[in-house]
Design a protein around this motif. Sequence first.
Motif, mmCIF file in Angstrom:
data_model
loop_
_atom_site.group_PDB
_atom_site.id
_atom_site.type_symbol
_atom_site.label_atom_id
_atom_site.label_comp_id
_atom_site.label_asym_id
_atom_site.label_seq_id
_atom_site.Cartn_x
_atom_site.Cartn_y
_atom_site.Cartn_z
ATOM 1 N N SER A 43 0.848 -1.188 0.000
ATOM 2 C CA SER A 43 0.000 0.000 0.000
ATOM 3 C C SER A 43 0.886 1.242 0.000
ATOM 4 O O SER A 43 1.964 1.236 0.590
ATOM 5 C CB SER A 43 -0.899 -0.024 1.249
ATOM 6 N N PRO A 44 0.417 2.310 -0.643
ATOM 7 C CA PRO A 44 1.163 3.570 -0.566
ATOM 8 C C PRO A 44 0.878 4.319 0.729
ATOM 9 O O PRO A 44 1.493 5.342 1.004
ATOM 10 C CB PRO A 44 0.634 4.356 -1.766
ATOM 11 N N GLY A 45 -0.079 3.809 1.523
ATOM 12 C CA GLY A 45 -0.333 4.446 2.807
ATOM 13 C C GLY A 45 -1.785 4.706 3.116
ATOM 14 O O GLY A 45 -2.102 5.374 4.074
ATOM 15 N N PHE A 46 -2.713 4.178 2.298
ATOM 16 C CA PHE A 46 -4.124 4.301 2.642
ATOM 17 C C PHE A 46 -4.841 3.032 2.223
ATOM 18 O O PHE A 46 -4.415 2.358 1.291
ATOM 19 C CB PHE A 46 -4.767 5.537 1.997
ATOM 20 N N PRO A 47 -5.928 2.690 2.895
ATOM 21 C CA PRO A 47 -6.550 1.367 2.681
ATOM 22 C C PRO A 47 -6.958 1.076 1.245
ATOM 23 O O PRO A 47 -6.838 -0.042 0.787
ATOM 24 C CB PRO A 47 -7.764 1.411 3.603
ATOM 25 N N ASP A 48 -7.434 2.088 0.508
ATOM 26 C CA ASP A 48 -7.859 1.832 -0.867
ATOM 27 C C ASP A 48 -6.731 1.339 -1.743
ATOM 28 O O ASP A 48 -6.946 0.718 -2.763
ATOM 29 C CB ASP A 48 -8.414 3.124 -1.499
ATOM 30 N N GLY A 49 -5.522 1.671 -1.335
ATOM 31 C CA GLY A 49 -4.390 1.336 -2.188
ATOM 32 C C GLY A 49 -3.838 -0.052 -1.958
ATOM 33 O O GLY A 49 -2.834 -0.416 -2.550
ATOM 34 N N TYR A 50 -4.454 -0.804 -1.070
ATOM 35 C CA TYR A 50 -4.013 -2.175 -0.803
ATOM 36 C C TYR A 50 -4.057 -2.982 -2.085
ATOM 37 O O TYR A 50 -5.101 -3.120 -2.708
ATOM 38 C CB TYR A 50 -5.004 -2.814 0.169
ATOM 39 N N THR A 51 -2.921 -3.574 -2.467
ATOM 40 C CA THR A 51 -2.863 -4.462 -3.622
ATOM 41 C C THR A 51 -2.268 -5.784 -3.160
ATOM 42 O O THR A 51 -1.185 -5.785 -2.569
ATOM 43 C CB THR A 51 -1.984 -3.863 -4.734
ATOM 44 N N PHE A 52 -2.970 -6.856 -3.436
ATOM 45 C CA PHE A 52 -2.504 -8.177 -3.024
ATOM 46 C C PHE A 52 -1.742 -8.878 -4.139
ATOM 47 O O PHE A 52 -2.038 -8.699 -5.329
ATOM 48 C CB PHE A 52 -3.690 -9.067 -2.634
ATOM 49 N N GLY A 53 -0.793 -9.699 -3.739
ATOM 50 C CA GLY A 53 -0.158 -10.622 -4.657
ATOM 51 C C GLY A 53 -1.014 -11.865 -4.819
ATOM 52 O O GLY A 53 -2.059 -12.003 -4.167
ATOM 53 N N SER A 54 -0.578 -12.769 -5.665
ATOM 54 C CA SER A 54 -1.333 -13.998 -5.936
ATOM 55 C C SER A 54 -1.124 -15.068 -4.874
ATOM 56 O O SER A 54 -1.777 -16.100 -4.910
ATOM 57 C CB SER A 54 -0.954 -14.559 -7.305
#
Lengths: 113, 113
Positions: free
Chosen positions: B95-106
Amino acid sequence: DQQVKQNSPSLSVQEGRISILNCDYTNSMFDYFLWYKKYPAEGPTFLISISSIKDKNEDGRFTVFLNKSAKHLSLHIVPSQPGDSAVYFCAASARGAGNMLTFGGGTRLMVKP
Amino acid sequence: NAGVMQNPRHLVRRRGQEARLRCSPVKGHSHVYWYRQLPEEGLKFMVYLQKENIIDESGMPKERFSAEFPKEGPSILRIQQVVRGDSAAYFCASSPGFPDGYTFGSGTRLTVV
Protein backbone atom coordinates in the motif's frame (compact mmCIF):
# COMPACT_ATOMS: atom_id res chain seq x y z
CA ASP A 1 -12.33 -12.90 19.05
CA GLN A 2 -13.51 -12.15 15.53
CA GLN A 3 -13.85 -8.42 15.09
CA VAL A 4 -15.28 -8.79 11.58
CA LYS A 5 -17.81 -11.52 10.87
CA GLN A 6 -19.46 -12.78 7.76
CA ASN A 7 -22.08 -15.16 9.05
CA SER A 8 -23.07 -16.66 5.70
CA PRO A 9 -20.32 -18.91 4.35
CA SER A 10 -22.12 -19.26 1.02
CA LEU A 11 -24.86 -17.68 -1.07
CA SER A 12 -26.50 -18.88 -4.27
CA VAL A 13 -28.32 -16.44 -6.55
CA GLN A 14 -29.91 -16.63 -9.98
CA GLU A 15 -28.32 -14.56 -12.76
CA GLY A 16 -29.97 -11.16 -13.06
CA ARG A 17 -31.20 -11.10 -9.46
CA ILE A 18 -29.75 -9.15 -6.55
CA SER A 19 -26.95 -10.57 -4.39
CA ILE A 20 -26.75 -9.26 -0.83
CA LEU A 21 -23.68 -10.08 1.22
CA ASN A 22 -23.62 -9.13 4.88
CA CYS A 23 -20.88 -8.26 7.34
CA ASP A 24 -20.92 -7.37 11.05
CA TYR A 25 -18.17 -5.84 13.13
CA THR A 26 -17.59 -5.30 16.83
CA ASN A 27 -14.74 -2.78 17.03
CA SER A 28 -16.18 0.74 17.26
CA MET A 29 -12.77 2.15 16.27
CA PHE A 30 -13.20 0.89 12.71
CA ASP A 31 -13.84 3.84 10.42
CA TYR A 32 -13.17 2.51 6.94
CA PHE A 33 -14.67 -0.55 5.34
CA LEU A 34 -13.82 -2.42 2.17
CA TRP A 35 -15.01 -5.36 0.12
CA TYR A 36 -12.63 -7.63 -1.71
CA LYS A 37 -13.35 -10.30 -4.29
CA LYS A 38 -11.23 -13.42 -4.58
CA TYR A 39 -11.08 -16.04 -7.30
CA PRO A 40 -9.44 -19.43 -6.65
CA ALA A 41 -5.63 -19.41 -6.81
CA GLU A 42 -5.56 -15.60 -7.00
CA GLY A 43 -5.06 -12.84 -4.48
CA PRO A 44 -8.00 -10.72 -3.32
CA THR A 45 -8.84 -7.71 -5.46
CA PHE A 46 -10.34 -4.48 -4.18
CA LEU A 47 -14.00 -3.97 -5.08
CA ILE A 48 -15.50 -1.03 -3.22
CA SER A 49 -15.05 0.88 0.02
CA ILE A 50 -16.94 3.19 2.35
CA SER A 51 -15.90 5.66 5.00
CA SER A 52 -17.76 5.85 8.30
CA ILE A 53 -18.92 9.37 7.45
CA LYS A 54 -21.12 7.91 4.72
CA ASP A 55 -23.92 5.38 4.76
CA LYS A 56 -23.85 4.43 1.09
CA ASN A 57 -21.36 4.20 -1.74
CA GLU A 58 -22.20 3.09 -5.24
CA ASP A 59 -19.98 1.97 -8.12
CA GLY A 60 -21.78 0.55 -11.12
CA ARG A 61 -23.51 -2.68 -10.17
CA PHE A 62 -21.99 -2.62 -6.68
CA THR A 63 -23.36 -0.69 -3.71
CA VAL A 64 -22.13 -0.84 -0.13
CA PHE A 65 -24.38 0.22 2.74
CA LEU A 66 -23.12 1.04 6.23
CA ASN A 67 -25.26 1.06 9.38
CA LYS A 68 -22.97 2.38 12.10
CA SER A 69 -25.46 2.01 14.94
CA ALA A 70 -25.90 -1.66 14.11
CA LYS A 71 -22.21 -2.11 13.22
CA HIS A 72 -23.35 -3.74 10.01
CA LEU A 73 -22.50 -3.34 6.37
CA SER A 74 -23.74 -5.02 3.26
CA LEU A 75 -22.71 -5.34 -0.37
CA HIS A 76 -25.43 -5.36 -3.03
CA ILE A 77 -24.72 -6.60 -6.53
CA VAL A 78 -27.40 -5.81 -9.09
CA PRO A 79 -27.83 -7.47 -11.50
CA SER A 80 -25.75 -10.49 -10.55
CA GLN A 81 -23.71 -12.12 -13.29
CA PRO A 82 -22.06 -15.57 -13.46
CA GLY A 83 -18.66 -13.84 -13.51
CA ASP A 84 -19.43 -12.49 -10.05
CA SER A 85 -19.08 -16.01 -8.64
CA ALA A 86 -16.19 -15.75 -6.19
CA VAL A 87 -15.43 -15.44 -2.49
CA TYR A 88 -16.18 -11.98 -1.09
CA PHE A 89 -14.31 -10.68 1.94
CA CYS A 90 -15.40 -7.79 4.08
CA ALA A 91 -12.53 -5.84 5.69
CA ALA A 92 -12.27 -3.00 8.17
CA SER A 93 -9.60 -0.51 9.14
CA ALA A 94 -9.13 1.87 12.05
CA ARG A 95 -7.44 5.26 11.68
CA GLY A 96 -4.03 5.10 13.26
CA ALA A 97 -3.73 1.36 12.80
CA GLY A 98 -1.35 1.72 9.89
CA ASN A 99 -4.05 0.81 7.39
CA MET A 100 -3.96 -2.74 8.68
CA LEU A 101 -7.08 -4.50 7.47
CA THR A 102 -9.07 -6.96 9.56
CA PHE A 103 -10.92 -9.43 7.37
CA GLY A 104 -14.08 -11.44 7.79
CA GLY A 105 -14.16 -15.14 6.99
CA GLY A 106 -15.58 -14.64 3.51
CA THR A 107 -18.80 -15.54 1.71
CA ARG A 108 -18.74 -17.75 -1.36
CA LEU A 109 -21.17 -16.35 -3.94
CA MET A 110 -22.43 -18.60 -6.69
CA VAL A 111 -24.42 -16.96 -9.49
CA LYS A 112 -26.32 -19.51 -11.53
CA PRO A 113 -27.00 -18.85 -15.22
CA ASN B 1 3.41 -1.44 -14.08
CA ALA B 2 3.69 -4.73 -12.22
CA GLY B 3 1.52 -5.46 -9.22
CA VAL B 4 2.65 -7.26 -6.10
CA MET B 5 4.88 -10.16 -7.08
CA GLN B 6 5.11 -13.16 -4.80
CA ASN B 7 7.33 -16.15 -5.30
CA PRO B 8 7.33 -19.00 -5.33
CA ARG B 9 3.65 -19.64 -6.15
CA HIS B 10 3.88 -23.11 -4.66
CA LEU B 11 6.34 -24.36 -2.07
CA VAL B 12 6.61 -27.85 -0.65
CA ARG B 13 8.68 -28.40 2.46
CA ARG B 14 9.27 -31.38 4.70
CA ARG B 15 8.63 -31.01 8.40
CA GLY B 16 11.58 -29.32 10.07
CA GLN B 17 12.81 -27.48 6.96
CA GLU B 18 12.79 -23.72 6.45
CA ALA B 19 10.40 -21.87 4.15
CA ARG B 20 11.26 -18.50 2.65
CA LEU B 21 8.49 -16.55 0.96
CA ARG B 22 9.28 -13.45 -1.08
CA CYS B 23 7.19 -10.42 -1.86
CA SER B 24 8.07 -7.51 -4.15
CA PRO B 25 5.61 -4.65 -3.55
CA VAL B 26 4.14 -2.35 -6.17
CA LYS B 27 6.76 0.19 -7.22
CA GLY B 28 6.49 3.18 -4.92
CA HIS B 29 4.61 1.35 -2.15
CA SER B 30 6.42 1.53 1.15
CA HIS B 31 3.96 -0.45 3.29
CA VAL B 32 3.93 -4.26 3.16
CA TYR B 33 1.51 -6.61 4.92
CA TRP B 34 1.53 -10.39 5.21
CA TYR B 35 -1.67 -12.38 5.65
CA ARG B 36 -2.26 -16.10 6.04
CA GLN B 37 -5.27 -18.02 4.83
CA LEU B 38 -5.78 -21.46 6.33
CA PRO B 39 -7.99 -23.91 4.40
CA GLU B 40 -11.66 -22.88 4.53
CA GLU B 41 -10.85 -19.79 6.61
CA GLY B 42 -10.50 -16.06 6.06
CA LEU B 43 -7.40 -13.92 5.83
CA LYS B 44 -5.53 -13.49 9.10
CA PHE B 45 -3.17 -10.57 9.58
CA MET B 46 0.40 -11.56 10.43
CA VAL B 47 2.76 -8.60 10.14
CA TYR B 48 2.99 -5.03 8.85
CA LEU B 49 6.33 -3.65 7.71
CA GLN B 50 7.73 -0.46 6.29
CA LYS B 51 11.19 -0.20 4.83
CA GLU B 52 13.65 -1.69 7.36
CA ASN B 53 11.05 -1.55 10.16
CA ILE B 54 8.50 -3.93 11.63
CA ILE B 55 5.51 -1.78 12.56
CA ASP B 56 3.10 -4.42 13.87
CA GLU B 57 3.80 -8.13 14.26
CA SER B 58 0.92 -8.90 16.58
CA GLY B 59 -0.52 -11.55 14.25
CA MET B 60 2.68 -13.47 13.77
CA PRO B 61 3.53 -16.47 15.98
CA LYS B 62 6.39 -15.64 18.32
CA GLU B 63 8.26 -18.83 17.57
CA ARG B 64 9.72 -19.87 14.20
CA PHE B 65 8.26 -16.96 12.18
CA SER B 66 10.11 -13.81 11.16
CA ALA B 67 9.71 -11.11 8.56
CA GLU B 68 11.84 -8.39 7.06
CA PHE B 69 11.56 -5.63 4.48
CA PRO B 70 15.11 -4.48 3.73
CA LYS B 71 16.07 -1.17 2.19
CA GLU B 72 16.80 -2.98 -1.06
CA GLY B 73 15.05 -6.07 -2.28
CA PRO B 74 11.82 -7.88 -1.53
CA SER B 75 10.10 -8.48 1.76
CA ILE B 76 10.80 -11.96 3.14
CA LEU B 77 8.60 -14.07 5.39
CA ARG B 78 10.67 -16.85 6.95
CA ILE B 79 9.27 -19.90 8.69
CA GLN B 80 11.80 -22.08 10.44
CA GLN B 81 11.28 -25.74 11.32
CA VAL B 82 7.96 -25.92 9.50
CA VAL B 83 5.15 -28.11 10.82
CA ARG B 84 2.05 -29.46 9.06
CA GLY B 85 -0.08 -26.73 10.61
CA ASP B 86 1.92 -24.11 8.68
CA SER B 87 0.37 -25.38 5.43
CA ALA B 88 -1.63 -22.43 4.11
CA ALA B 89 -1.76 -19.73 1.48
CA TYR B 90 0.37 -16.74 2.41
CA PHE B 91 -0.61 -13.44 0.83
CA CYS B 92 1.42 -10.29 0.70
CA ALA B 93 -0.15 -6.88 0.11
CA SER B 94 1.41 -3.48 -0.41
CA SER B 95 0.00 0.00 0.00
CA PRO B 96 1.16 3.57 -0.57
CA GLY B 97 -0.33 4.45 2.81
CA PHE B 98 -4.12 4.30 2.64
CA PRO B 99 -6.55 1.37 2.68
CA ASP B 100 -7.86 1.83 -0.87
CA GLY B 101 -4.39 1.34 -2.19
CA TYR B 102 -4.01 -2.17 -0.80
CA THR B 103 -2.86 -4.46 -3.62
CA PHE B 104 -2.50 -8.18 -3.02
CA GLY B 105 -0.16 -10.62 -4.66
CA SER B 106 -1.33 -14.00 -5.94
CA GLY B 107 -0.03 -15.74 -2.85
CA THR B 108 2.37 -18.54 -2.02
CA ARG B 109 0.81 -21.88 -1.25
CA LEU B 110 2.94 -23.67 1.30
CA THR B 111 2.48 -27.39 1.75
CA VAL B 112 4.32 -29.14 4.55
CA VAL B 113 4.67 -32.89 4.08
